[in-house]
Design a protein around this motif. Structure first.
Motif, mmCIF file in Angstrom:
data_model
loop_
_atom_site.group_PDB
_atom_site.id
_atom_site.type_symbol
_atom_site.label_atom_id
_atom_site.label_comp_id
_atom_site.label_asym_id
_atom_site.label_seq_id
_atom_site.Cartn_x
_atom_site.Cartn_y
_atom_site.Cartn_z
ATOM 1 N N UNK A 246 0.793 -1.224 0.000
ATOM 2 C CA UNK A 246 0.000 0.000 0.000
ATOM 3 C C UNK A 246 0.823 1.271 0.000
ATOM 4 N N UNK A 247 1.830 1.343 0.882
ATOM 5 C CA UNK A 247 2.661 2.545 0.949
ATOM 6 C C UNK A 247 3.395 2.784 -0.360
ATOM 7 N N UNK A 248 3.872 1.694 -0.969
ATOM 8 C CA UNK A 248 4.584 1.835 -2.244
ATOM 9 C C UNK A 248 3.632 2.216 -3.367
ATOM 10 N N UNK A 249 2.396 1.681 -3.317
ATOM 11 C CA UNK A 249 1.404 2.045 -4.330
ATOM 12 C C UNK A 249 1.127 3.542 -4.294
ATOM 13 N N UNK A 250 0.889 4.058 -3.088
ATOM 14 C CA UNK A 250 0.613 5.489 -2.948
ATOM 15 C C UNK A 250 1.802 6.316 -3.420
ATOM 16 N N UNK A 251 3.002 5.933 -2.990
ATOM 17 C CA UNK A 251 4.200 6.699 -3.324
ATOM 18 C C UNK A 251 4.502 6.664 -4.823
ATOM 19 N N UNK A 252 4.436 5.474 -5.429
ATOM 20 C CA UNK A 252 4.855 5.329 -6.816
ATOM 21 C C UNK A 252 3.768 5.669 -7.820
ATOM 22 N N UNK A 253 2.517 5.288 -7.515
ATOM 23 C CA UNK A 253 1.458 5.467 -8.489
ATOM 24 C C UNK A 253 0.664 6.746 -8.281
ATOM 25 N N UNK A 254 0.523 7.177 -7.039
ATOM 26 C CA UNK A 254 -0.229 8.399 -6.766
ATOM 27 C C UNK A 254 0.698 9.604 -6.727
ATOM 28 N N UNK A 255 1.935 9.404 -6.287
ATOM 29 C CA UNK A 255 2.935 10.459 -6.403
ATOM 30 C C UNK A 255 3.136 11.321 -5.182
ATOM 31 N N UNK A 256 3.034 10.747 -3.977
ATOM 32 C CA UNK A 256 3.340 11.514 -2.773
ATOM 33 C C UNK A 256 4.366 10.753 -1.939
ATOM 34 N N UNK A 257 5.287 11.493 -1.319
ATOM 35 C CA UNK A 257 6.296 10.875 -0.468
ATOM 36 C C UNK A 257 6.082 11.170 1.002
ATOM 37 N N UNK A 258 5.006 11.902 1.343
ATOM 38 C CA UNK A 258 4.720 12.235 2.730
ATOM 39 C C UNK A 258 4.131 11.015 3.441
ATOM 40 N N UNK A 259 4.863 10.480 4.434
ATOM 41 C CA UNK A 259 4.450 9.243 5.085
ATOM 42 C C UNK A 259 3.133 9.412 5.841
ATOM 43 N N UNK A 260 2.907 10.600 6.400
ATOM 44 C CA UNK A 260 1.654 10.833 7.118
ATOM 45 C C UNK A 260 0.479 10.826 6.148
ATOM 46 N N UNK A 261 0.652 11.445 4.993
ATOM 47 C CA UNK A 261 -0.401 11.430 3.967
ATOM 48 C C UNK A 261 -0.655 9.998 3.509
ATOM 49 N N UNK A 262 0.429 9.238 3.319
ATOM 50 C CA UNK A 262 0.284 7.831 2.940
ATOM 51 C C UNK A 262 -0.519 7.079 4.003
ATOM 52 N N UNK A 263 -0.192 7.315 5.275
ATOM 53 C CA UNK A 263 -0.910 6.664 6.362
ATOM 54 C C UNK A 263 -2.379 7.028 6.391
ATOM 55 N N UNK A 264 -2.683 8.303 6.166
ATOM 56 C CA UNK A 264 -4.085 8.736 6.140
ATOM 57 C C UNK A 264 -4.849 8.071 5.002
ATOM 58 N N UNK A 265 -4.211 7.994 3.827
ATOM 59 C CA UNK A 265 -4.873 7.371 2.688
ATOM 60 C C UNK A 265 -5.130 5.886 2.934
ATOM 61 N N UNK A 266 -4.159 5.203 3.513
ATOM 62 C CA UNK A 266 -4.343 3.790 3.815
ATOM 63 C C UNK A 266 -5.383 3.592 4.916
ATOM 64 N N UNK A 267 -5.504 4.565 5.823
ATOM 65 C CA UNK A 267 -6.467 4.450 6.921
ATOM 66 C C UNK A 267 -7.910 4.514 6.436
ATOM 67 N N UNK A 268 -8.133 5.092 5.255
ATOM 68 C CA UNK A 268 -9.487 5.125 4.701
ATOM 69 C C UNK A 268 -10.031 3.707 4.585
ATOM 70 N N UNK A 269 -9.165 2.787 4.186
ATOM 71 C CA UNK A 269 -9.539 1.377 4.083
ATOM 72 C C UNK A 269 -10.062 0.857 5.418
ATOM 73 N N UNK A 270 -9.330 1.161 6.491
ATOM 74 C CA UNK A 270 -9.697 0.662 7.817
ATOM 75 C C UNK A 270 -10.958 1.324 8.347
ATOM 76 N N UNK A 271 -11.086 2.621 8.133
ATOM 77 C CA UNK A 271 -12.279 3.334 8.596
ATOM 78 C C UNK A 271 -13.527 2.792 7.904
ATOM 79 N N UNK A 272 -13.419 2.545 6.598
ATOM 80 C CA UNK A 272 -14.551 1.970 5.864
ATOM 81 C C UNK A 272 -14.879 0.577 6.391
ATOM 82 N N UNK A 273 -13.847 -0.201 6.728
ATOM 83 C CA UNK A 273 -14.056 -1.548 7.273
ATOM 84 C C UNK A 273 -14.830 -1.489 8.587
#
Length: 408
Positions: A246-273
């Motif tokens: 997930x972190x690599x997908x966000x960084x490489x395909x979406x284009x952000x290197x901010x780890x906190x932003x990556x964490x927030x984006x991945x957390x959407x999955x958990x919040x929806x769950x």
């Protein structure tokens, strides 16, 4: 004889013992920290890769060590809590998690990280099954069906905290390789103390003495078990894409290197769950599982679209729909098996479900890493889509067969 009807063991009078409600929420907390522990390194993988010059194969191997060890412990100790009690088994498991997290907190090299993942796998392998069973047994009378959605929500909260807390501390706090694990260590220690205060006895303990043995499923519920195992397996396989890559997908395909932003984006999955699990508790598990399978197939198309278009909005939609599908499959699968398994074999039956799910999750994570290293991330995602799509179709077939059997 219920858990709370059993006599208090010698030595219990010297400590404060939790009641049914407190024990229920402690069991849910154990499920939550199990997933927080398992996902804690997710936002650290890019940092490990940069610091120690690791390939995608090496970083996904860090993830894969966890389910490999976990599966071994499920095979050996899947029935342990049916014999020695939920509390005792959870104490062993949470204690192993403490050791694993401590190794991450101190890790000077990747070797320590591998060792930490092994202890994490052992800990979750010991703790998650009795926590799931205890949530059923300590539910309010007549409300055992709420155990699965609450357990699912707790695991989702653990996943969300792993990515948000980890991402925030890595990006903005000192000691990015270690601080988030010190925070997790304090949380795990607090849960260990709560487990210590649970009643010593379990409900309807199995007869005889425990010994290592294979995981078994009662004959009368094998089709039910198949549907539940496939549902949880499909959820875990889908989750492995986000946890391992997930972190690599966000960084490489979406284009952000901010780890906190990556964490927030991945957390959407958990919040929806978690949200889905809470809302879904109003509906029968047999309805949740096929709906989750259909949404999984839909979301696989969104994932490929997000990867191809390098689109942040598509990725956000993918994580939201994916989390919803995961919540339906996981909560529905646990609901199918948790309330129908014989009480004296509940730990073993739940272990059998987790066993299949973790075997495939570990294999999928490692395969994705190898393919990503050899042929690129897009090819790895295509492989993941194919495997998970096949699992979703099998879930639909199993639930259809279960429905036909019940009608007949």
């Amino acid at each position: 004889m219920t858990t709370l009807d059993l006599p208090v063991a010698a030595g219990s009078r010297s400590r404060r013992v939790l009641g049914r409600r407190g024990s229920f929420w402690t069991a849910a907390a154990v499920a939550g920290i199990s997933l927080w522990t398992s996902a804690a390194p997710t936002t650290s993988y890019p940092l490990y890769a940069k610091t120690w010059h690791l390939t995608p194969t090496a970083t996904t191997a860090i993830f894969a060590v966890y389910p490999v060890v976990l599966v071994a412990f499920l095979l050996l100790f899947g029935q342990l809590s049916d014999f020695i009690g939920r509390r005792a088994t959870m104490l062993y498991g949470v204690g192993a998690m403490l050791v694993g997290v401590l190794l991450f907190a101190l890790a000077p090299s990747v070797a320590w990280v591998y060792a930490g993942r092994a202890f994490m796998g052992a800990g979750v392998g010991l703790a998650l099954t009795p926590a799931t069973a205890a949530a059923v047994e300590f539910s309010a009378r007549g409300k055992a069906d709420r155990a699965a959605p609450i357990t699912t929500a707790a695991t989702a909260a653990g996943l969300a905290l792993a990515t948000i807390v980890g991402g925030g501390l890595i990006e903005y706090a000192p000691a990015p390789l270690h601080l988030d694990f010190w925070v997790l260590l304090a949380v795990v220690a607090g849960v260990f103390a709560a487990v210590w205060a649970m009643p010593r006895h379990t409900k309807d303990e199995a007869q005889g003495r425990w010994r290592p043995r294979g995981v078994t499923v009662a004959k009368g519920i094998r089709l039910l078990y198949l549907a539940a195992a496939l549902a949880v397996t499909a959820a875990y396989a889908f989750g492995s894409v986000f946890l391992a890559l997930g972190a690599q997908i966000v960084r490489d395909l979406v284009g952000t290197g901010n780890i906190f932003v990556i964490g927030l984006l991945l957390a959407i999955f958990s919040v929806a769950t978690g949200t889905t699990a809470i809302i879904g508790r109003r509906f029968p598990a047999r309805r949740l599982v096929p709906l989750g399978a259909v949404l999984t197939i839909v979301d696989l198309g969104l994932l490929e679209l997000a990867a191809t278009a390098h689109s942040l909005p598509f990725f956000v939609a993918t994580t939201a729909v994916g989390g919803t599908a995961y919540g339906l499959l996981f909560s529905g699968g646990l609901g199918l098996i948790g309330t129908h398994a014989p009480a004296h074999h509940r730990g073993a039956t739940v272990s059998a479900v987790y066993l299949v799910a973790y075997i495939l999750q570990g294999a999928a994570a490692l395969a994705l890493g190898v393919v990503a290293t050899a042929a690129g991330l897009s090819t790895a995602l295509l492989l993941g889509v194919t495997v998970i799509g096949t699992l979703a179709l099998l879930v639909l077939a199993a639930t259809f067969a279960l429905t036909r059997k019940e009608v007949a």
